[in-house]
Design a protein around this motif. Structure first.
Motif, short mmCIF file in Angstrom:
data_model
loop_
_atom_site.label_atom_id
_atom_site.label_comp_id
_atom_site.label_asym_id
_atom_site.label_seq_id
_atom_site.Cartn_x
_atom_site.Cartn_y
_atom_site.Cartn_z
N ARG A 38 0.17 -2.73 5.23
CA ARG A 38 1.46 -2.23 5.70
C ARG A 38 1.74 -2.76 7.08
N GLN A 39 3.02 -2.81 7.40
CA GLN A 39 3.43 -3.30 8.70
C GLN A 39 4.63 -2.50 9.19
N ARG A 45 0.30 -6.40 10.82
CA ARG A 45 0.06 -5.95 9.45
C ARG A 45 -1.38 -5.45 9.35
N TYR A 95 2.89 -3.98 1.57
CA TYR A 95 2.75 -5.26 0.90
C TYR A 95 1.52 -5.27 0.00
N GLY A 116 7.25 -6.99 -0.27
CA GLY A 116 7.19 -5.74 0.47
C GLY A 116 8.15 -4.70 -0.06
#
Length: 123
Positions: A38-39, A45, A95, A116
């Protein structure tokens, strides 16, 4: 080449749940580990959860351990991330990553990423 498509993101209240899916297509006959990252805006990230090819071993970041569950269905070329007890700090783009491998408990990223899916947790 492997193409990955994530789905299942959305807006949820704190304490709620979401289930993300990652559908793979293309060269899916290879055995590979996969993971979710995840970001958040302005942040790097980060690894969230990973699973080996047979689905017998999973690993989680400390921030999601006990709340998130990663799984996969190789017959359907799909992976999943069940997210429970969501918190505002879980807000991020999530993602799917595939083509990676495990060395011990460390997941080495593969070359394949999805586009994403956004998860937003409201307080």
């Amino acid at each position: 080449q492997v193409q990955l498509v994530e789905s299942g993101g959305g807006l949820v209240q704190a304490g709620g749940s979401l289930r993300l899916s990652c559908a793979a297509s293309g060269r899916t006959n290879s055995s590979y580990a996969m993971a979710w990252f995840r970001q958040a805006p302005g942040k790097v990230r980060e690894f969230v959860a990973g699973i080996n090819w047979p689905g017998t071993s999973t690993h989680y970041s400390a921030s999601v351990e006990g709340r998130f569950t990663i799984s996969r269905d190789n017959a359907k070329n799909s992976g999943y991330l069940q997210m429970n007890s969501l918190k505002p700090e879980d807000t991020a783009a999530y993602y799917c990553n595939a083509g990676g491998y495990y060395s011990g408990s460390y997941y080495y990223r593969g070359d394949y990423w999805g586009q994403g899916t956004q998860v937003t947790v409201a307080s």
